[in-house]
Design a protein around this motif. Sequence first.
Motif, PDB file in Angstrom:
ATOM      1  N   VAL A   1      22.418  17.619 -14.390  1.00 49.86           N
ATOM      2  CA  VAL A   1      23.618  18.315 -13.979  1.00 49.86           C
ATOM      3  C   VAL A   1      24.862  17.564 -14.379  1.00 49.86           C
ATOM      4  CG1 VAL A   1      25.039  19.076 -12.090  1.00 49.86           C
ATOM      5  CG2 VAL A   1      22.672  19.454 -12.003  1.00 49.86           C
ATOM      6  N   TYR A   2      25.979  18.135 -13.947  1.00 46.22           N
ATOM      7  CA  TYR A   2      27.285  17.531 -14.170  1.00 46.22           C
ATOM      8  C   TYR A   2      27.563  16.548 -13.050  1.00 46.22           C
ATOM      9  CZ  TYR A   2      27.958  21.302 -17.484  1.00 46.22           C
ATOM     10  OH  TYR A   2      27.829  22.152 -18.543  1.00 46.22           O
TER      11      TYR A   2
ATOM     12  N   PRO B   1      22.623  24.798   6.000  1.00 48.10           N
ATOM     13  CA  PRO B   1      22.272  23.780   6.990  1.00 48.10           C
ATOM     14  C   PRO B   1      22.183  22.372   6.393  1.00 48.10           C
ATOM     15  CG  PRO B   1      20.968  25.742   7.351  1.00 48.10           C
ATOM     16  CD  PRO B   1      21.719  25.971   6.067  1.00 48.10           C
ATOM     17  N   GLY B   2      21.805  22.281   5.108  1.00 47.20           N
ATOM     18  CA  GLY B   2      21.662  20.979   4.465  1.00 47.20           C
ATOM     19  C   GLY B   2      22.955  20.384   3.940  1.00 47.20           C
ATOM     20  N   GLY B   3      24.062  21.117   3.968  1.00 46.77           N
ATOM     21  CA  GLY B   3      25.325  20.596   3.446  1.00 46.77           C
ATOM     22  C   GLY B   3      26.159  21.689   2.813  1.00 46.77           C
ATOM     23  N   LEU B   4      27.152  21.272   2.034  1.00 47.16           N
ATOM     24  CA  LEU B   4      28.042  22.211   1.355  1.00 47.16           C
ATOM     25  C   LEU B   4      27.396  22.740   0.088  1.00 47.16           C
ATOM     26  CD1 LEU B   4      31.370  20.174   1.647  1.00 47.16           C
ATOM     27  CD2 LEU B   4      30.760  22.225   2.949  1.00 47.16           C
ATOM     28  N   LEU B   5      27.446  24.046  -0.100  1.00 49.07           N
ATOM     29  CA  LEU B   5      26.987  24.662  -1.337  1.00 49.07           C
ATOM     30  C   LEU B   5      28.140  24.620  -2.329  1.00 49.07           C
ATOM     31  CD1 LEU B   5      24.897  26.276  -2.959  1.00 49.07           C
ATOM     32  CD2 LEU B   5      25.797  28.347  -1.880  1.00 49.07           C
ATOM     33  N   ALA B   6      27.916  24.044  -3.512  1.00 53.93           N
ATOM     34  CA  ALA B   6      29.015  23.822  -4.446  1.00 53.93           C
ATOM     35  C   ALA B   6      28.566  23.997  -5.883  1.00 53.93           C
ATOM     36  CB  ALA B   6      29.599  22.419  -4.245  1.00 53.93           C
ATOM     37  N   ALA B   7      29.563  24.239  -6.749  1.00 53.47           N
ATOM     38  CA  ALA B   7      29.337  24.358  -8.191  1.00 53.47           C
ATOM     39  C   ALA B   7      30.276  23.399  -8.906  1.00 53.47           C
ATOM     40  CB  ALA B   7      29.595  25.787  -8.666  1.00 53.47           C
ATOM     41  N   PRO B   8      29.796  22.703  -9.949  1.00 51.67           N
ATOM     42  CA  PRO B   8      30.665  21.768 -10.657  1.00 51.67           C
ATOM     43  C   PRO B   8      31.688  22.500 -11.507  1.00 51.67           C
ATOM     44  CG  PRO B   8      28.534  21.889 -11.738  1.00 51.67           C
ATOM     45  CD  PRO B   8      28.428  22.717 -10.493  1.00 51.67           C
ATOM     46  N   LEU B   9      32.852  21.879 -11.663  1.00 53.15           N
ATOM     47  CA  LEU B   9      33.892  22.388 -12.548  1.00 53.15           C
ATOM     48  C   LEU B   9      33.853  21.600 -13.849  1.00 53.15           C
ATOM     49  CD1 LEU B   9      36.916  22.841 -10.105  1.00 53.15           C
ATOM     50  CD2 LEU B   9      35.141  24.492 -10.730  1.00 53.15           C
ATOM     51  N   ASN B  10      33.873  22.327 -14.953  1.00 53.14           N
ATOM     52  CA  ASN B  10      33.830  21.715 -16.273  1.00 53.14           C
ATOM     53  C   ASN B  10      35.109  22.068 -17.010  1.00 53.14           C
ATOM     54  OD1 ASN B  10      32.731  20.251 -18.354  1.00 53.14           O
ATOM     55  ND2 ASN B  10      31.443  21.895 -19.108  1.00 53.14           N
ATOM     56  N   ASP B  11      35.472  21.273 -18.012  1.00 53.99           N
ATOM     57  CA  ASP B  11      36.632  21.605 -18.831  1.00 53.99           C
ATOM     58  C   ASP B  11      36.449  22.976 -19.466  1.00 53.99           C
ATOM     59  OD1 ASP B  11      37.743  19.200 -18.248  1.00 53.99           O
ATOM     60  OD2 ASP B  11      37.251  18.242 -20.154  1.00 53.99           O
ATOM     61  N   ALA B  12      37.483  23.798 -19.416  1.00 57.37           N
ATOM     62  CA  ALA B  12      37.432  25.144 -20.005  1.00 57.37           C
ATOM     63  C   ALA B  12      37.808  25.047 -21.479  1.00 57.37           C
ATOM     64  CB  ALA B  12      38.381  26.077 -19.269  1.00 57.37           C
TER      65      ALA B  12
ATOM     66  N   GLU C   1      30.546  26.149 -13.279  1.00 61.46           N
ATOM     67  CA  GLU C   1      29.205  26.131 -13.871  1.00 61.46           C
ATOM     68  C   GLU C   1      28.184  26.666 -12.865  1.00 61.46           C
ATOM     69  OE1 GLU C   1      28.514  25.536 -16.910  1.00 61.46           O
ATOM     70  OE2 GLU C   1      30.331  24.576 -17.662  1.00 61.46           O
ATOM     71  N   LEU C   2      28.018  27.982 -12.862  1.00 65.03           N
ATOM     72  CA  LEU C   2      27.178  28.642 -11.857  1.00 65.03           C
ATOM     73  C   LEU C   2      25.692  28.384 -12.047  1.00 65.03           C
ATOM     74  CD1 LEU C   2      29.040  32.062 -11.565  1.00 65.03           C
ATOM     75  CD2 LEU C   2      29.226  30.050 -10.077  1.00 65.03           C
ATOM     76  N   ALA C   3      25.296  27.871 -13.205  1.00 68.24           N
ATOM     77  CA  ALA C   3      23.884  27.558 -13.431  1.00 68.24           C
ATOM     78  C   ALA C   3      23.495  26.210 -12.839  1.00 68.24           C
ATOM     79  CB  ALA C   3      23.585  27.572 -14.928  1.00 68.24           C
ATOM     80  N   HIS C   4      24.427  25.537 -12.159  1.00 69.13           N
ATOM     81  CA  HIS C   4      24.185  24.173 -11.695  1.00 69.13           C
ATOM     82  C   HIS C   4      24.562  24.006 -10.225  1.00 69.13           C
ATOM     83  CE1 HIS C   4      23.718  22.928 -15.919  1.00 69.13           C
ATOM     84  NE2 HIS C   4      24.658  23.817 -16.133  1.00 69.13           N
ATOM     85  N   LEU C   5      24.216  24.952  -9.383  1.00 67.90           N
ATOM     86  CA  LEU C   5      24.582  24.884  -7.963  1.00 67.90           C
ATOM     87  C   LEU C   5      23.812  23.780  -7.247  1.00 67.90           C
ATOM     88  CD1 LEU C   5      24.593  28.692  -7.090  1.00 67.90           C
ATOM     89  CD2 LEU C   5      26.504  27.279  -7.882  1.00 67.90           C
TER      90      LEU C   5
END
Length: 201
Positions: free
Chosen positions: A115-116, A129-140, A167-171
């Motif tokens: 991942v990133y 329950p396990g934490g924050l659900l997040a997606a990485p931000l990449n340079d556009a 980057e929605l493929a890397h949640l």
Amino acid sequence: MATIAPGTEVLLRAGERDKLRFPPPEDARLYVAVHEGALRVGERNRLTQVVGLVGDRLDWVGAVDERMLERSSGPPLPSARSRIAESLFWDDEAWDIVWPGPLLADGVRRPYFTVYDGDRPWMTLGRLPGGLLAAPLNDARGNPKWWAPRIDAADLEFVEGKPAQVELAHLWTVGDFQVRGGRVSDRARAELADRVRAYLT
């Protein structure tokens, strides 16, 4: 990219859980939740998306290399991806910008496409329950991708913000951070939420 079909139950191979800084709960059942389009881009990068259920509750999400996994004999879960979609934007934990840091545990080298990770901003999508659900931000850079919606710099409310793609493929489910680096602007949220939900359904 991925080779294991969505919905397949999987297990982390021996020793792999200890390599992750934000691992799934030990009692979680793991299922592949990768987009079917990822199965058609070859095997050079074996990154896939996995969800972890405790009981019937989605607890964890992570993007791991398929070499870390082995198939289980359990029945498939056709709704694995929709479980993520059902958990989005339901509370005030969404739209923050956080810096979770490395995804691998201290001292673990990067033998996989994990991942990133590193020092980069992530956008929160909600809470599990396990934490924050997040997606990485990449340079556009270059042409926008349908799986990575773009956010203009003006809509990323943090210091030195620049155009980014989500980057929605890397949640991942990352730790609960007290320090947040900024927010996505109100005006950008509705369209971005539609794009995220469309990707996950």
